[in-house]
Design an enzyme around this catalytic site. Structure first.
Site, mmCIF file in Angstrom:
data_model
loop_
_atom_site.group_PDB
_atom_site.id
_atom_site.type_symbol
_atom_site.label_atom_id
_atom_site.label_comp_id
_atom_site.label_asym_id
_atom_site.label_seq_id
_atom_site.Cartn_x
_atom_site.Cartn_y
_atom_site.Cartn_z
ATOM 1 N N LEU A 61 11.709 46.216 -17.263
ATOM 2 C CA LEU A 61 11.243 47.383 -16.177
ATOM 3 C C LEU A 61 11.797 47.098 -14.884
ATOM 4 O O LEU A 61 12.053 45.885 -14.448
ATOM 5 C CB LEU A 61 9.750 47.153 -16.162
ATOM 6 N N ASP A 62 11.842 48.200 -14.232
ATOM 7 C CA ASP A 62 12.599 48.126 -13.104
ATOM 8 C C ASP A 62 11.626 47.205 -12.054
ATOM 9 O O ASP A 62 10.205 47.402 -12.352
ATOM 10 C CB ASP A 62 12.657 49.595 -12.286
ATOM 11 N N ARG A 63 12.011 46.630 -11.070
ATOM 12 C CA ARG A 63 11.268 46.029 -10.219
ATOM 13 C C ARG A 63 10.029 46.593 -9.637
ATOM 14 O O ARG A 63 9.116 45.755 -9.527
ATOM 15 C CB ARG A 63 12.529 45.264 -8.999
ATOM 16 N N VAL A 65 7.985 48.678 -10.822
ATOM 17 C CA VAL A 65 7.262 49.104 -11.550
ATOM 18 C C VAL A 65 6.399 48.079 -12.469
ATOM 19 O O VAL A 65 6.773 46.888 -12.435
ATOM 20 C CB VAL A 65 7.890 50.059 -13.008
#
Length: 228
Positions: A61-63, A65
């Site tokens: 997951l993106d940081r 998120v």
């Protein structure tokens, strides 16, 4: 981060945890301790394992998120889960708080996405352009408040920043996502996007795994979800 990890599911082959916004899943150039290392430490302490602990990172997951992240505890589960994610056999649903109500309450979005590595940003196009990849997602309006709407998003492809990019492209940037058009950041640096639900066949036992992440404690999340 010193908070204990929040385990949503665990068996001999997989462990599913609730990632906090701001955590990185895997090590990067920042040098910050990634979630994967914290999970390894949890397993080492829980089972009193000597030496290195095996952990397969099968998706990220993106940081900024938060939400569900699946890790594999065995090499067999790692290779099978990698294949399942690649084939789209893992069904992921996200919740997003967005600025502006979408023009239609439910739709399939198909765009062509290009990635700018220097900016670490993706751009959505309505037609195929050079070096673009097709991106598909389906969104549904769940509830709306005075200024923000809560959307449910089902990913059909896994492109870089796909949800952030495609929602911004239809004029609905995610709350706090300055990179994709939000006017102000969230106080904690997060964006209001959660990996909310995941469903897949267990790679070894073949049982159905069906996990929902707890709702973020932020008052806006709570207020919008209370309308459901």
């Amino acid at each position: 981060m010193t908070d204990p990890i929040q385990v949503l599911y665990e068996d001999n082959h997989i462990i599913i945890v609730n990632k906090q916004a701001g955590e990185i899943v895997q090590g990067d150039k920042t040098g910050d301790e990634p979630l994967s290392e914290r999970v390894k430490r949890y397993l080492k302490e829980k089972y009193q394992k000597p030496g290195n602990v095996f952990l397969g990172v099968v998706h990220r997951l993106d940081r900024p998120v938060q939400g569900i992240v699946v890790f594999a505890k065995t090499s067999k589960a790692t290779s099978r889960l990698n294949d399942m994610f690649r084939r789209g056999a893992v069904h992921k649903t996200y919740w997003a708080i967005v600025k502006n109500r979408p023009a239609v309450p439910e739709a399939l979005l198909t765009n062509w996405i290009t990635r700018n590595e220097t900016q670490n940003k993706s751009y959505a196009h309505d037609e195929e352009v050079p070096r673009s990849k097709e991106a598909k997602l389906r969104y549904r309006l769940l509830t709306e408040g005075d200024r923000y709407c809560l959307l449910e998003v089902e990913l059909m492809t896994g492109r870089h920043h796909q949800i952030r990019c495609q929602l911004a492209h239809i004029g609905c940037p995610i709350k706090g996502d300055l990179k994709y058009g939000a006017q102000r950041s969230n106080p904690d640096g997060s964006i209001s996007l959660q990996a909310h639900h995941i469903e897949f066949e267990h790679p070894v036992s073949h049982q159905l795994i069906d996990i929902t992440a707890p709702l973020p404690t932020d008052p806006l999340w709570q207020a919008l979800a209370a309308q459901l």
